[in-house]
Design an enzyme around this catalytic site. Structure first.
Site, PDB file in Angstrom:
ATOM      1  N   HIS A 150      33.093  40.000  54.558  1.00  0.00           N
ATOM      2  CA  HIS A 150      31.667  40.365  54.500  1.00  0.00           C
ATOM      3  C   HIS A 150      31.333  41.443  55.534  1.00  0.00           C
ATOM      4  O   HIS A 150      30.259  42.036  55.468  1.00  0.00           O
ATOM      5  CB  HIS A 150      30.809  39.121  54.736  1.00  0.00           C
ATOM      6  CG  HIS A 150      29.421  39.223  54.177  1.00  0.00           C
ATOM      7  ND1 HIS A 150      28.884  40.404  53.707  1.00  0.00           N
ATOM      8  CD2 HIS A 150      28.444  38.284  54.008  1.00  0.00           C
ATOM      9  CE1 HIS A 150      27.645  40.193  53.285  1.00  0.00           C
ATOM     10  NE2 HIS A 150      27.364  38.925  53.455  1.00  0.00           N
ATOM     11  N   ASP A 372      37.989  44.090  33.167  1.00  0.00           N
ATOM     12  CA  ASP A 372      39.074  43.917  32.192  1.00  0.00           C
ATOM     13  C   ASP A 372      40.350  44.558  32.735  1.00  0.00           C
ATOM     14  O   ASP A 372      40.419  45.770  32.898  1.00  0.00           O
ATOM     15  CB  ASP A 372      38.657  44.566  30.870  1.00  0.00           C
ATOM     16  CG  ASP A 372      39.722  44.439  29.789  1.00  0.00           C
ATOM     17  OD1 ASP A 372      40.802  43.875  30.053  1.00  0.00           O
ATOM     18  OD2 ASP A 372      39.468  44.927  28.671  1.00  0.00           O
TER      19      ASP A 372
END
Length: 439
Positions: A150, A372
């Site tokens: 983060h 994908d």
């Protein structure tokens, strides 16, 4: 059937080409972020799993790291050393079939499919990126989990990375030509003394974080969201957004659960993260920029006040408008970062040990289901596990359902509050607790 995993390999993947820079400057907001990994996990049911290979994924990861070189670096003080230390890649296998795992989904078991945080690993040092590929039994499918520090990544940054990695794997043209790393473009650099300070706790040390939290998944179908939005509408907000309506409902129910376990009621505060990329012109800040490009607003209620959804939605909308106004007023000069810090600074001034704070974040509208790798789109994706964050972290993450119309809410609350929360009829009128994922 129990999920039993066998580790095949755990190795460090280096960038395919040397980093073009030695250092990347972190901002004051980067260093203020919790010491956690931002995480997600994708599940795929490929028609031809013979072509799915960990070697192919490792090779494309190496190529992708050449563009996202800070993720292969190491944090040192107020900057990232970009000396190509690499990212961690883990491969595991299980005999369990993917459809069986998803049909009988246990959200706690998602943690087992995420990269293990080994002794010495740290999101504020190294690795800044860790991925894990799990192959399910009888070539029924596989999962890819990605965790990024983060200190350099928010949810949009994570999406930009996995989109580029998947396109590289599938040998498609990536949308990223020249990456923009935010560094101190919006927020100023941290003062030097922050480099030597102990990291902030993985979440705020407020009243509802003293006990272990548990996570649950709630699914809001599109028809129920439409009903909730109608019930949340008012003269102030004629058409609430789904995020405004769902967040307001969750805050109300979480607050009621907390109250039920207290001798005396406490004030409550809802902290909502806001993505700056959607509010700043793309010629100023690229939609694909990497970094913690967020601001936030908060709503507060005192101990005796009741939370009404219509009222909360109206306050939510007004607070968003205030943030948008601050952005517009400061865009022309170099005061944007300071203006946004002033907005968030008001939250700090409300910080008290005896207040319940609920951190909210929406990933809705972000095209995670378009990731994908060349074997089709995900059949399902899961949000961050509470242990990737912290066992004491109270948070809510909203994500699109696969159909793009529904919403999945991932909610982490103190254990004693969650036992009440899951039975709240106001919540269950609109949401279903952890329904099976059918593929």
């Amino acid at each position: 059937m129990e999920l039993k995993l066998k580790v095949i390999r755990r190795e460090v993947i280096k960038p395919a080409s040397p980093s073009p820079r030695d250092h990347l400057q972190l901002s004051i907001l980067d260093l203020s972020c919790p010491a956690i990994y931002v995480s997600t996990i994708f599940f795929y049911k490929a028609e031809d799993l013979v072509t799915v290979s960990s070697e192919k994924l490792k090779s494309s990861l190496s190529e992708t790291l050449s563009r996202f070189y800070p993720l292969a670096g190491q944090i040192d003080g107020v900057s990232i050393n970009c000396y190509d230390e690499g990212a961690v890649f883990t491969e595991e296998r299980t005999d369990l079939l993917l459809p069986d795992f998803l049909k009988n989904l246990n959200t706690d078991s998602l943690e087992d499919l995420r990269p293990k945080i080994s002794p010495g690993d740290s999101p504020i040092k190294w690795p800044l990126l860790s991925v894990k590929v799990t192959f399910f039994g009888s070539r029924s499918g596989f999962a890819i989990s990605v965790c990024a520090s983060h200190r350099i990544c928010d949810a949009s940054s994570l999406l930009t990375f996995v989109t580029d990695w998947s396109a590289t794997t599938a040998k498609k043209k990536t949308n990223v030509s020249t990456l923009q790393f935010a560094e101190t473009k919006i927020y100023p650099p941290p003062p030097p003394h922050m480099a030597s300070q102990s990291p902030p706790p993985t979440d705020h040390t407020n009243a509802n974080l003293t006990k272990k939290c548990v996570m649950n998944r709630f699914v809001f179908e599109s028809s129920k969201i439409a009903e909730l939005k109608r019930n949340a509408a008012s003269e102030s907000v004629l058409v609430p957004t789904r995020v405004e309506a769902i967040t307001s409902l969750i805050w109300k129910c979480a607050r009621n659960a907390s109250r039920s376990n207290l001798m005396a009621p406490r004030p409550t505060l809802m902290y909502q993260a806001v993505d700056l990329r959607l509010r700043i012109p793309s010629n100023v800040l690229s939609r694909d920029a990497i970094g913690n490009l967020q601001t936030a607003f908060f709503l507060k209620k005192d101990a005796e006040s009741e939370l009404e959804i219509r009222e909360t939605v109206a306050a939510f909308r007004k607070a968003k408008e205030v943030v948008n106004k601050v952005i517009q007023e400061n865009l022309q000069g170099d005061t944007l970062g300071q203006g946004l810090m002033n907005v968030m600074g008001k939250f700090v001034s409300e910080y008290k040990p005896d207040i319940d704070i609920y951190t909210m974040s929406s990933w809705c509208g972000k095209p995670f289901y378009e990731v994908d790798f060349g074997w089709g789109s995900p059949v399902w994706m899961g949000s961050a596990s509470h242990t990737i964050y912290d066992d004491n972290m109270v948070y809510v993450v909203l994500m699109d359902s696969k159909d793009g119309e529904g919403v999945e809410a991932w909610i982490s609350l103190p254990k004693q509050d969650m036992s009440v929360f899951v039975c709240d009829q106001d919540l269950l009128a609109y949401a279903v607790l952890n329904p099976p994922v059918l593929v």
